[in-house]
Structure formats: C-alpha cells, structure tokens
Design a protein around this motif. Structure first.
Motif, mmCIF file in Angstrom:
data_model
loop_
_atom_site.group_PDB
_atom_site.id
_atom_site.type_symbol
_atom_site.label_atom_id
_atom_site.label_comp_id
_atom_site.label_asym_id
_atom_site.label_seq_id
_atom_site.Cartn_x
_atom_site.Cartn_y
_atom_site.Cartn_z
ATOM 1 N N LEU A 35 -41.121 10.925 -3.387
ATOM 2 C CA LEU A 35 -40.231 11.669 -2.484
ATOM 3 C C LEU A 35 -41.006 12.267 -1.314
ATOM 4 O O LEU A 35 -40.515 12.313 -0.184
ATOM 5 N N THR A 36 -42.231 12.699 -1.601
ATOM 6 C CA THR A 36 -43.061 13.284 -0.544
ATOM 7 C C THR A 36 -43.447 12.209 0.469
ATOM 8 O O THR A 36 -43.438 12.451 1.684
ATOM 9 N N ASP A 37 -43.741 11.005 -0.021
ATOM 10 C CA ASP A 37 -44.014 9.881 0.909
ATOM 11 C C ASP A 37 -42.780 9.613 1.767
ATOM 12 O O ASP A 37 -42.871 9.488 2.988
ATOM 13 N N ALA A 38 -41.627 9.499 1.109
ATOM 14 C CA ALA A 38 -40.395 9.130 1.822
ATOM 15 C C ALA A 38 -40.015 10.171 2.875
ATOM 16 O O ALA A 38 -39.422 9.838 3.907
ATOM 17 N N GLN A 39 -40.391 11.422 2.609
ATOM 18 C CA GLN A 39 -40.049 12.507 3.536
ATOM 19 C C GLN A 39 -40.711 12.312 4.904
ATOM 20 O O GLN A 39 -40.296 12.901 5.887
ATOM 21 N N HIS A 40 -41.743 11.450 4.963
ATOM 22 C CA HIS A 40 -42.449 11.198 6.228
ATOM 23 C C HIS A 40 -41.742 10.148 7.090
ATOM 24 O O HIS A 40 -42.259 9.767 8.140
#
Ligand SMILES: Cc1cc2nc3c(=O)[nH]c(=O)nc-3n(C[C@H](O)[C@H](O)[C@H](O)COP(=O)(O)O)c2cc1C
Length: 226
Positions: A35-40
C-alpha cells in the motif's frame, strides 16, 4: 523478514494476472508495504483520489457469499458500464483470444456453458485469494480522468505485489456488485467502485499458473515522430 524486491524489468515482465491463489495470507505489515508503494502513484493535480478497502477473513467470506447470491438472482449493480459487445475489430479479437487461451488451459470447451459459468464465478470467490482490495473513487465530471488515476494506482499496486513475491489480478467483475460491496464494507454512496484486485500468493500448481497473454509488437501501438 526480507524486504528485497525484484528489479524493475523483472517485476514488469513477471507480473501476470493470477487466477489461482494459495490460502496463505500476507501479514498486515506485508500488505502495508504494498500500500505504501501504491501511494506513490501519480494522479491528476495530485488529487490522490483512490479510496481503497481491503477485505480478508470473515469479511471477505461475507462478500463472496453475497456476490454468489446476487449471481443466482441475476442481480448486478455496476457503477460503470462494461459490455464485451462494445469491443470491435482487433480489440474484440484480442478479448476473444485471451478467453480462448484461458479456457483451453482449464480444459473447458466453448460449448460447456455450465462449466464456463462455474469458471466465471471464480471471480467472486476471488480465485481463492486470501485478500481482496476494492478500488473506490469520487465522481468528478465524466469520471475519465479520475478512473485513469485509479488505473495508475492499480498498476503500482500490482507491480509492488510482484516485486515482493506475491501476485494479484485486477477484476472489473468485482465492480458488478457495487451496492453489495458498499453495504457490507459500510462505504458512503459518494464513492464509486471501479474494480477490485484479488491478491496473495499465486498457486504454482494451478493449471493456469504458466499461462501468459501475448502482447502485440511495440510498433503496432506506437508511432515515433521526429
Ligand atoms: C482493469 C482490469 C480489469 C480486469 N478484469 C478482469 C476480470 O474481471 N476477470 C478476469 O479474469 N480478468 C480480468 N482482468 C485481467 C485481464 O484479462 C488481463 O490483464 C489481460 O488478459 C492480460 O493478462 P496479464 O494481466 O496476465 O498480463 C482485468 C484487467 C484489468 C487491467
């Protein structure tokens, strides 16, 4: 826990839409890394319009049962249209070809309507995945721009899954039961459901595990201008 991820080219080429998963769940920390990757992901004017709900365990089971029930009563409540009949020419041919390859890998003939329906229903069983993400969006104008932002998010999410050793599949069909999903997950009617992504560990023994969809050559999609 190892946080090593695949190199970019490996992640892009190894990603595929898995249609069979092991029941083994990811940890919350593993999901949060994705999710942290996708938030970028990029978005129009940095609006970041993705509103994501992830269901696992009993909540996922409740969704599965409700969607299968809807299918039995022919109830569909999509927020956006989808119709194979809208495809034409090469686009139609490619959609037919991908279905042919998939059903052939499963050994299901075109005529076997009952078996094909059973295979279709696997969508609502999340292909056995332990987790499913529902990608909701606010409504702006004709929704094309915001939907493209959600697509950006989804691709980063899918590549992150692959890079970290997991797998996923984007599913328009999960958007066919938008009202049901909103009700079970207590999502406000102001958010529209574009599609879902089932995810987890791909089942390496599945009949479809080694199926890969071909791509047309770059020069059929792109014209370079000087
Ligand atoms: C937005 C989107 C929605 C999709 N919906 C479904 C779906 O509902 N069910 C399904 O089995 N596959 C679905 N797919 C997977 C496509 O069939 C798949 O991406 C395509 O055949 C290319 O194969 P690949 O992802 O393995 O490279 C969807 C893909 C995208 C991008």
């Amino acid at each position: 826990m190892s946080t090593r991820t695949l190199a970019f080219d490996e992640a892009v080429r190894n990603r595929f839409s898995s249609r069979a998963f092991l029941p083994t769940p990811l940890t919350e920390e593993q999901i949060r890394q994705v999710l942290t990757d996708a938030q970028h992901s990029p978005s129009n004017c940095n609006t970041q319009p993705w509103h994501v709900h992830i269901a696992s365990g009993k909540t996922k089971d409740t969704l599965e049962q409700a969607m299968i029930r809807n299918d039995q009563t022919d109830l569909v409540t999509p927020d956006f249209t989808f119709n194979y009949a809208d495809f034409y020419g090469d686009y139609f041919d490619r959609s037919q070809e991908q279905a042919r390859i998939y059903y052939e890998a499963l050994g299901v003939s075109r005529e076997d309507k009952a078996k094909r329906h059973e295979v279709y229903l696997r969508n609502f069983r999340f292909f056995g995945a332990p987790h499913v993400a529902f990608l909701f969006m606010p409504s702006f104008g004709d929704n094309v721009r915001v939907a493209s932002d959600i697509g950006m998010y989804a691709q980063t999410f899918l590549l992150s899954l692959t890079a970290r050793g997991y797998a996923g599949i984007p599913q328009t069909l999960l958007g066919f039961h938008a009202d049901t999903v909103r009700k079970i997950l207590n999502v406000s009617g102001q958010y529209r459901l574009l599609f879902g992504i089932s995810f987890g560990y791909a089942d390496p023994n599945a009949l479809t595990h080694h199926v890969r969809m071909e791509r047309i050559p770059v020069d059929e999609s792109v014209i370079l201008h000087n």
